[in-house]
Motif scaffolding. Structure first.
Motif, PDB file in Angstrom:
ATOM      1  N   ASP A  13      70.359  -5.528  28.028  1.00 35.66           N
ATOM      2  CA  ASP A  13      69.748  -4.327  27.477  1.00 35.66           C
ATOM      3  C   ASP A  13      68.240  -4.534  27.367  1.00 35.66           C
ATOM      4  O   ASP A  13      67.772  -5.649  27.083  1.00 35.66           O
ATOM      5  N   ILE A  14      67.466  -3.480  27.594  1.00 40.80           N
ATOM      6  CA  ILE A  14      66.008  -3.634  27.594  1.00 40.80           C
ATOM      7  C   ILE A  14      65.447  -4.063  26.229  1.00 40.80           C
ATOM      8  O   ILE A  14      64.310  -4.529  26.154  1.00 40.80           O
ATOM      9  N   THR A  15      66.244  -3.944  25.170  1.00 41.14           N
ATOM     10  CA  THR A  15      65.793  -4.459  23.881  1.00 41.14           C
ATOM     11  C   THR A  15      65.892  -5.979  23.802  1.00 41.14           C
ATOM     12  O   THR A  15      65.332  -6.595  22.891  1.00 41.14           O
ATOM     13  N   GLU A  16      66.611  -6.580  24.750  1.00 44.41           N
ATOM     14  CA  GLU A  16      66.841  -8.019  24.716  1.00 44.41           C
ATOM     15  C   GLU A  16      66.411  -8.734  25.994  1.00 44.41           C
ATOM     16  O   GLU A  16      66.392  -9.961  26.053  1.00 44.41           O
ATOM     17  N   ALA A  17      66.066  -7.984  27.042  1.00 43.36           N
ATOM     18  CA  ALA A  17      65.757  -8.586  28.343  1.00 43.36           C
ATOM     19  C   ALA A  17      64.520  -9.474  28.255  1.00 43.36           C
ATOM     20  O   ALA A  17      63.605  -9.230  27.465  1.00 43.36           O
ATOM     21  N   SER A  18      64.482 -10.486  29.108  1.00 46.61           N
ATOM     22  CA  SER A  18      63.412 -11.482  29.039  1.00 46.61           C
ATOM     23  C   SER A  18      62.227 -11.139  29.932  1.00 46.61           C
ATOM     24  O   SER A  18      62.366 -10.475  30.968  1.00 46.61           O
ATOM     25  N   PHE A  32      61.817 -10.181  34.179  1.00 49.27           N
ATOM     26  CA  PHE A  32      60.944  -9.089  34.614  1.00 49.27           C
ATOM     27  C   PHE A  32      59.923  -9.603  35.628  1.00 49.27           C
ATOM     28  O   PHE A  32      59.714  -9.015  36.695  1.00 49.27           O
ATOM     29  N   GLU A  33      59.283 -10.720  35.304  1.00 47.86           N
ATOM     30  CA  GLU A  33      58.272 -11.278  36.194  1.00 47.86           C
ATOM     31  C   GLU A  33      58.881 -11.682  37.538  1.00 47.86           C
ATOM     32  O   GLU A  33      58.293 -11.432  38.602  1.00 47.86           O
ATOM     33  N   GLU A  34      60.062 -12.290  37.504  1.00 49.69           N
ATOM     34  CA  GLU A  34      60.708 -12.725  38.740  1.00 49.69           C
ATOM     35  C   GLU A  34      61.022 -11.541  39.650  1.00 49.69           C
ATOM     36  O   GLU A  34      60.776 -11.588  40.874  1.00 49.69           O
TER      37      GLU A  34
END
Length: 262
Positions: free
Chosen positions: A103-108, A112-114
């Motif tokens: 979930d976007i509230t918990e994503a790292s 995202f960078e990768e």
């Protein structure tokens, strides 16, 4: 120099990229089969291309390269020129899904960078490398113009809150198409977007049952999965030059998913 047009297809060792490579092989093209790490899969793709090829002078050579690396992108182009002697088209197909759906509230930030480095920066700057080669070297092309295809996703416009990083990377890639199409429009280089929907590949193998039910329920009006061949047929048509006055066009390969309906 070879008289057979050459297409570099990124991520061509399996999945959608392999489907594109095989259709191009059937259409008489030589294909540089880019892969990141699985040489065996790339060799399998090359063999399938050879079996489909109608002409003995077509070549199918695996080209290793990590599109998320600047040095690797430059080396990929040089390898294609060394092995084939030319490049007439680029298909930006390679991409990755998040390792963990969160979930976007918990994503790292790491995920995202990768995904942005691979799915967005990779094709954006590989296009820069290839386009600059054409602009500076001014080689002849056999097809009345050079072609660049970006393979995006319905995730460019369809939100999935457990794959926010993937959606953002693909939405950015759709804008990259518009930017490169505008910049190269008067340089005899056409740029297109192929936007696949729910496709039957190893990337979706873990959610087959979920999407089987959704497709049967009408999420996809044509009521079937998309296939690598579906995408390959569209890519071949574009590279053949069937749409010479349509640079910047988005072509949905999604069975009607994009239709707004009640």
């Amino acid at each position: 120099m070879s008289e057979t047009a050459v297409v570099l297809v990124t991520g061509a060792s399996r999945g959608l990229g392999r489907g594109i490579a095989i259709e191009l092989a059937e259409g008489g093209y030589s294909v540089a089969i880019n892969y990141a790490g699985n040489r065996t899969a790339a060799e399998e793709a090359a063999e399938l291309c050879r079996a489909a090829a109608p002409n003995a002078d077509q070549k199918f050579i695996p080209i290793q390269g990590d599109i998320s690396s600047s040095d690797s992108r430059k080396a990929m182009l040089q390898s294609v020129l060394d092995q084939f002697g030319r490049i007439d088209a680029l298909v930006n197909n390679a991409g990755i899904a998040p390792k963990v759906r969160a979930d976007i509230t918990e994503a790292s930030e790491e995920s995202f960078e990768e995904l942005v480095k691979t799915n967005l920066m990779g094709p954006y700057f590989l296009t820069q490398v290839v386009a600059n080669h054409w602009l500076e070297a001014k080689p002849e092309t056999l097809k009345g113009g050079f072609r660049i295809i970006f393979v995006t996703s319905i995730s460019s416009h369809t939100a999935s809150v457990t794959r926010g990083d993937y959606c953002v990377s693909k939405a950015g890639l759709s804008m990259a198409v518009q930017l490169w199409a505008q910049r190269l429009a008067d340089e005899n280089i056409q740029v297109y977007e192929l936007r696949p929907g729910i496709m039957k590949t190893d990337m979706t193998s873990g959610v087959t049952a979920k999407y089987d039910a959704l497709i049967e329920g009408g999420l996809v009006p044509q009521k079937r999965w998309g296939t690598p061949k579906d995408l390959g047929l569209a890519a071949k048509s574009l590279i053949d030059g069937d749409f010479p006055f349509s640079t910047g066009t988005v072509i949905d390969i999604d069975g009607g998913f994009q239709i707004r309906h009640l």
